[in-house]
Design an enzyme around this catalytic site. Sequence first.
Site, mmCIF file in Angstrom:
data_model
loop_
_atom_site.group_PDB
_atom_site.id
_atom_site.type_symbol
_atom_site.label_atom_id
_atom_site.label_comp_id
_atom_site.label_asym_id
_atom_site.label_seq_id
_atom_site.Cartn_x
_atom_site.Cartn_y
_atom_site.Cartn_z
ATOM 1 N N LEU A 40 0.853 -1.192 0.000
ATOM 2 C CA LEU A 40 0.000 0.000 0.000
ATOM 3 C C LEU A 40 0.888 1.240 0.000
ATOM 4 C CD1 LEU A 40 -2.377 -1.304 2.793
ATOM 5 C CD2 LEU A 40 -2.961 -1.135 0.376
ATOM 6 N N CYS B 44 -1.062 -1.234 -11.493
ATOM 7 C CA CYS B 44 -1.224 0.103 -10.906
ATOM 8 C C CYS B 44 -1.993 1.009 -11.865
ATOM 9 C CB CYS B 44 0.133 0.711 -10.593
ATOM 10 S SG CYS B 44 0.024 2.370 -9.872
#
Length: 694
Positions: free
Chosen positions: A348, A432
């Site tokens: 994260l 991503c």
Amino acid sequence: MDESNPELVDNPVDLGAPPPLSTSNGVQRTPEELVAKAIAPIKREFLRPPPRRPSNNHDDDDASEAKAKPAALSSVVKEKKSKRQLKRERRQQQKSSPSLCPEVAKTGDVNSCTYKDKCRYSHDLEGFKDQKADDLEGECPFISVSGPCPYGLACRFSATHQEGVSLGTGSAHRISSELNGLSKDVQKLLWKNKMKFPKADAKLKALGLLGHANSKAKVLEDKEDDQKTSKDCHVTNGNGSIDLASNRDSEMEISIGTAEVDGIDDISKSNESRPLKKPKCVGDSGSAEAEDGATGASCIEKVPTDSCKPEAEVSADIIIPESDRSLKLHPREKKIIDFRDKLYLAPLTTVGNLPFRRVCKVLGADVTCGEMAMCTNLLQGQASEWALLRRHSSEDLFGVQICGAFPDTVTRVAELIERECTVDFIDINMGCPIDIVVNKGAGSALLNKPMRMKTIIEAASGTVDSPITVKVRTAYFEGKNRIDSLIADIGNWGASAVTIHGRSRQQRYSKLADWEYVYQCTRKAPEALQVMGNGDIFSYLDWNKHKDECPELATCMIARGSLVKPWIFTEIKEQRHWDISSGERLNILKDYVRFGLQHWGSDSKGVETTRRFLLEWLSYTCRYIPVSLLDVIPQRLNWRPPSYFGRDDLETLMASDSAADWIRISEMLLGKVPEGFTFTPKHKSNSYDRAENG
């Protein structure tokens, strides 16, 4: 957002619209109706009226202010300082009294610094003591160590330091507890482009990928990608059946989401160009420049052509093993990690730092992974990017996640990490959704280039002995799922495991994750490839459901759920809903602060760095709703909570979505904020008030 008059208010002002709890006729909605509207069904006795809103009767003033903004912005641009000026100011600040030399701070002796008058930091011990802020309440985070605090007089808890302890033990303990630091020698080699990558370069050459930017291989690869895209992309209709997708990718508009977790805008904006410079071929110079200008990056895939120099000139400094067979271990000889039924904390960005991972380890996480690091920044020796690879000794099963657009950068970084760091696996991010990453051809952009995915995975897995894992999304465009057609190939290319986030790049974090498609991909995967699912896990019931509906699933990766309630790992292991109290939640925050001070430092700079990351985390924890307050359990990740009172004042404070209240909580743990302190969450998914400055 107006920040001209920051003030702390008793009732935080929420600029976002509260969720409607009643119909237009004034009839209260039932819990089932609220759940259908994604509104948290909180018991009526805990509900409170929405916080007051600022009345704005000066529309004309707002319009004139909006017109004046461009002029103000232009003046700010004109006043931008040069790098030389910023460096000069930084040196002057280091020479000032607040920036005390670390050696002098540790020993209290101005003669202890070996650099003497040439030291870039201040040696004014008395001046530092005069301006030093008051010590904070509590004990020094290094007090349990049988040695001095590594920050000495600069520590904000110096009053609790032990006297008469020999020097050096504290620093040694801190170094031993954290691994994967960047040595100065390695950094200098990276800065000067003198780092050797013999295994990576030999593997790239064996695969025909070591060459120049604009090549026949790249052209053929792009053609094959286009054909494969039109052939493999599928569109699911309303009945769940799969239809062949027409080639209309260019007509689709990509909606830009606002809630970002995996990538927040602290990613470096440096170009994704290859840092190792290679001579260009004469015949390809013009087209190579055009390629660089169009994409901001250069690809190294090359098939030797007659117009180029001999390949020996390009790779004269590469040490190649005797045979290519020695480069790649047999699959049975490679290290194998069994992810099955292990609780995996997702990487994260920003919030998934080392102190947060330590908190999750205490609460039951089995596998941890570092924040996403950009390959180009690592090859350039950026200390801030290398800090993302650090590992605590308590992380017994730890991996790092890297992101890159080309096989040469990813493969060289993989070799460098295996050589310089201690990791159990290396994860390659191919999902991503952040624009700054995708625009450089990395992250989700690779989903449109399966041949590029192949070369990256093959080269990386053939270079290192550590297992290579991959993280992907279902597709680039919504409704055009394609991982099911690639899942078997991903295993054959050399990946040990793959994580599938059940959303497309276009969805970002909107809508619910498509777990049915994750199950479909899992059942198509080869037996040797471990498949992990990811998306919207927020309770042990979610975990059990996915494991029961698809036994072939190795495990589930937990991401945003751990940010809102990190004790989700405890709930899964103990198979219960933990009705955690505000006092227990505060103790978790205290552990985070202690871990943060040990990681970032207990001096003033370390305290404020810890505060910043704590506030980023609090912008997620405020979304948690205690179990006893809900009419329907468990809480869902997409529920919007109405305004409510907690069971005590601290719980009410923790439920606030006001940045001013987050700052209050930080002051309970780290003392008063400095003068002029401001904070705004990076992910921009919360509404926050005019009192955000606290």
